[in-house]
Scaffold this active site. Structure first.
Site, PDB file in Angstrom:
ATOM      1  N   THR A 133      41.084 -22.837  30.476  1.00 13.63           N
ATOM      2  CA  THR A 133      40.565 -22.808  31.854  1.00 13.63           C
ATOM      3  C   THR A 133      40.052 -24.174  32.320  1.00 13.63           C
ATOM      4  OG1 THR A 133      38.658 -21.982  33.110  1.00 13.63           O
ATOM      5  CG2 THR A 133      38.442 -21.912  30.752  1.00 13.63           C
ATOM      6  N   ASP A 134      40.064 -24.374  33.634  1.00 18.45           N
ATOM      7  CA  ASP A 134      39.491 -25.605  34.203  1.00 18.45           C
ATOM      8  C   ASP A 134      37.994 -25.704  33.919  1.00 18.45           C
ATOM      9  OD1 ASP A 134      38.709 -23.529  35.923  1.00 18.45           O
ATOM     10  OD2 ASP A 134      39.401 -24.502  37.767  1.00 18.45           O
ATOM     11  N   GLU A 135      37.367 -24.568  33.580  1.00 12.92           N
ATOM     12  CA  GLU A 135      35.913 -24.559  33.398  1.00 12.92           C
ATOM     13  C   GLU A 135      35.468 -25.383  32.182  1.00 12.92           C
ATOM     14  OE1 GLU A 135      33.920 -20.868  34.130  1.00 12.92           O
ATOM     15  OE2 GLU A 135      35.575 -20.119  35.331  1.00 12.92           O
ATOM     16  N   TYR A 159      30.908 -18.592  28.405  1.00 13.57           N
ATOM     17  CA  TYR A 159      32.362 -18.385  28.529  1.00 13.57           C
ATOM     18  C   TYR A 159      33.113 -19.704  28.354  1.00 13.57           C
ATOM     19  CZ  TYR A 159      36.892 -18.101  30.917  1.00 13.57           C
ATOM     20  OH  TYR A 159      38.230 -18.218  31.230  1.00 13.57           O
ATOM     21  N   LYS A 163      35.698 -21.032  25.368  1.00 11.52           N
ATOM     22  CA  LYS A 163      37.075 -21.461  25.614  1.00 11.52           C
ATOM     23  C   LYS A 163      37.282 -22.909  25.136  1.00 11.52           C
ATOM     24  CE  LYS A 163      39.882 -19.402  27.351  1.00 11.52           C
ATOM     25  NZ  LYS A 163      40.845 -18.417  26.759  1.00 11.52           N
TER      26      LYS A 163
HETATM   27  P1  NAD Z   1      41.342 -10.399  31.563  1.00  6.91           P
HETATM   28  O1  NAD Z   1      39.901 -10.230  31.230  1.00  6.91           O
HETATM   29  O2  NAD Z   1      41.850  -9.791  32.807  1.00  6.91           O
HETATM   30  O3  NAD Z   1      42.233  -9.815  30.387  1.00  6.91           O
HETATM   31  C1  NAD Z   1      41.967 -10.044  29.038  1.00  6.91           C
HETATM   32  C2  NAD Z   1      42.845  -9.110  28.207  1.00  6.91           C
HETATM   33  O4  NAD Z   1      42.587  -9.418  26.833  1.00  6.91           O
HETATM   34  C3  NAD Z   1      42.514  -7.629  28.415  1.00  6.91           C
HETATM   35  O5  NAD Z   1      43.701  -6.881  28.541  1.00  6.91           O
HETATM   36  C4  NAD Z   1      41.771  -7.240  27.144  1.00  6.91           C
HETATM   37  O6  NAD Z   1      41.974  -5.878  26.772  1.00  6.91           O
HETATM   38  C5  NAD Z   1      42.384  -8.198  26.123  1.00  6.91           C
HETATM   39  N1  NAD Z   1      41.465  -8.475  25.008  1.00  6.91           N
HETATM   40  C6  NAD Z   1      40.150  -8.804  25.079  1.00  6.91           C
HETATM   41  N2  NAD Z   1      39.650  -8.974  23.833  1.00  6.91           N
HETATM   42  C7  NAD Z   1      40.670  -8.773  22.975  1.00  6.91           C
HETATM   43  C8  NAD Z   1      40.800  -8.812  21.560  1.00  6.91           C
HETATM   44  N3  NAD Z   1      39.752  -9.084  20.786  1.00  6.91           N
HETATM   45  N4  NAD Z   1      42.011  -8.570  21.007  1.00  6.91           N
HETATM   46  C9  NAD Z   1      43.087  -8.274  21.783  1.00  6.91           C
HETATM   47  N5  NAD Z   1      43.023  -8.199  23.116  1.00  6.91           N
HETATM   48  C10 NAD Z   1      41.837  -8.458  23.710  1.00  6.91           C
HETATM   49  O7  NAD Z   1      41.612 -11.962  31.525  1.00  6.91           O
HETATM   50  P2  NAD Z   1      42.585 -12.825  32.446  1.00  6.91           P
HETATM   51  O8  NAD Z   1      41.902 -13.096  33.721  1.00  6.91           O
HETATM   52  O9  NAD Z   1      43.936 -12.220  32.436  1.00  6.91           O
HETATM   53  O10 NAD Z   1      42.603 -14.191  31.629  1.00  6.91           O
HETATM   54  C11 NAD Z   1      43.586 -14.420  30.632  1.00  6.91           C
HETATM   55  C12 NAD Z   1      43.338 -15.764  30.004  1.00  6.91           C
HETATM   56  O11 NAD Z   1      43.397 -16.766  31.005  1.00  6.91           O
HETATM   57  C13 NAD Z   1      41.961 -15.895  29.362  1.00  6.91           C
HETATM   58  O12 NAD Z   1      42.104 -16.620  28.181  1.00  6.91           O
HETATM   59  C14 NAD Z   1      41.153 -16.671  30.374  1.00  6.91           C
HETATM   60  O13 NAD Z   1      40.175 -17.448  29.731  1.00  6.91           O
HETATM   61  C15 NAD Z   1      42.216 -17.553  30.987  1.00  6.91           C
HETATM   62  N6  NAD Z   1      41.967 -17.968  32.357  1.00  6.91           N
HETATM   63  C16 NAD Z   1      41.767 -17.038  33.342  1.00  6.91           C
HETATM   64  C17 NAD Z   1      41.569 -17.463  34.651  1.00  6.91           C
HETATM   65  C18 NAD Z   1      41.400 -16.461  35.763  1.00  6.91           C
HETATM   66  O14 NAD Z   1      41.154 -16.879  36.895  1.00  6.91           O
HETATM   67  N7  NAD Z   1      41.540 -15.170  35.527  1.00  6.91           N
HETATM   68  C19 NAD Z   1      41.564 -18.825  34.961  1.00  6.91           C
HETATM   69  C20 NAD Z   1      41.776 -19.746  33.934  1.00  6.91           C
HETATM   70  C21 NAD Z   1      41.989 -19.306  32.641  1.00  6.91           C
END
Ligand code: NAD
Length: 332
Positions: A133-135, A159, A163
């Site tokens: 993430t950008d964070e 968080y 990451k």
């Molecule tokens: P989300 O919270 O919607 O989904 C996470 C998924 O991971 C869920 O389906 C959950 O059941 C599964 N999960 C959680 N813990 C688990 C474990 N221990 N074992 C197996 N599965 C597990 O997240 P998202 O928004 O889809 O984000 C996905 C990735 O992208 C993350 O790594 C997040 O840090 C990164 N990210 C997200 C954003 C955003 O805006 N959503 C931006 C930048 C980066």
């Protein structure tokens, strides 16, 4: 190509799988491993299971035994790690789950990838894609230039710190063991299938249902927004053309204050549903106590990604917001 997708029922992971199954079906065989937390989109399970090149295993990435079995039975060419605890507010109240999944879970995936490659003939082509993430770059001021891939890490929330830790582990598995890994940093994603705890679904849901939209502090914090399908397209480019050991920023080129974002979404909702009786912006918004340690601004420079491929990955923000609003109001 055989791909393990972790967290493939989450917001970005499920959009990634949906896109592949619908548009690149013949090129990939997918194994989705997800522990199905509160954030998982379980409604998609039957839709995905209609595809013969898709399989699902309910698995926690922190279970080393399970992950090892999956590597040995599936023999992947690539693993893309979306699995995470992803909500900053939750990380402030429940940090242990973030440390467990985001750091320990990533460590297990890295270590099991390394072990698997020791005995596999896929060492030359295998890739480990860590979704970050950008964070991790921390908070920028209004005059700071956008974060580049070599900018310092300065994470501020549990968080982003979890990451950042996972990123450092991933880089060290490349340097120390030669594990061919790539890290991607994307901006805030929006689009269908995002959990309603997140800002954009909450704005849409509250506004259309005449509930107050809670906004932290004075609403002037700045985020860069990217449509989830654009992120997915960029990820596919990186999967194909990205170099092991490298980091790629996936920015949205679309920085907005939270108040500007609310205003754009409310205006779009009014245009799409002119007959609905909707509040004015000032009546709709409710300023609430700021999040502790709330980062002011994120912004990323995506030149490196743009040089990787000639095809632009960003769509028009207004069109994507309309598509997103219609999905939350009419489909979900
Ligand atoms: P989300 O919270 O919607 O989904 C996470 C998924 O991971 C869920 O389906 C959950 O059941 C599964 N999960 C959680 N813990 C688990 C474990 N221990 N074992 C197996 N599965 C597990 O997240 P998202 O928004 O889809 O984000 C996905 C990735 O992208 C993350 O790594 C997040 O840090 C990164 N990210 C997200 C954003 C955003 O805006 N959503 C931006 C930048 C980066």
């Amino acid at each position: 190509m055989k791909v393990i997708v972790t967290g493939g029922l989450g917001f970005i992971g499920c959009n990634f799988i949906k896109y592949i199954l619908q548009s690149h079906n013949e090129e990939y065989k997918i194994l989705n491993i997800d522990s199905v937390t509160y954030a998982a989109n379980q409604s998609l399970i039957p839709e995905f299971e209609r595809f013969i090149n898709y399989d699902f295993q309910k698995t926690d990435i922190t279970s080393q035994k399970e992950v090892r079995k999956i590597f040995s039975s599936f023999s992947p060419d690539l693993i893309i790690n979306f699995a995470a605890e992803s909500h900053v507010d939750n990380s402030i109240t429940k940090s242990a789950e973030f440390i467990n999944t985001n750091i320990i879970g990533t460590h297990i995936l890295l270590e099991e990838s390394r072990r698997y490659l020791e005995k596999s003939d896929k060492a030359d082509s295998f890739k480990f894609i860590q979704i970050s993430t950008d964070e991790v770059y921390g908070s920028l001021s209004i005059t700071d230039s956008s974060s580049c891939e070599n900018s310092n890490y300065k994470p501020n929330s549990p968080y982003s710190a979890s990451k950042a830790s996972a990123d450092h582990l991933t880089s060290s598995w490349f340097r120390t063991y030669g594990l061919p890994s790539i890290i991607t940093h994307s901006s805030n994603n929006f689009g269908p299938y995002q959990h309603k705890e997140k800002l954009i679904p909450k704005i849409i849901d509250n506004y259309i249902n005449n509930k107050k939209i809670p906004i932290y502090g004075d609403g002037k914090n700045i985020r860069d927004w990217i449509f989830v399908s654009d992120n997915v397209k960029a990820l596919l480019t990186i999967m194909k053309l990205g170099e092991p050991g490298e980091i790629y920023n996936i920015g949205g080129d679309n920085e907005l204050t939270n108040l500007e974002l609310v205003s754009k979404i409310c205006d779009s909702i009014k245009k799409i549903y002119p007959d609905k009786d909707l509040a004015t912006l000032s009546d709709a918004v409710e300023f609430v106590e700021d999040r502790p340690g709330h980062d002011f601004r994120y912004s990323m420079n995506s030149d490196k990604l743009n040089k990787l491929s000639n095809s632009p990955y960003l769509s028009n923000f207004e069109d994507s917001i309309v598509e997103t609003i219609k999905w939350y109001v009419e489909v979900e």
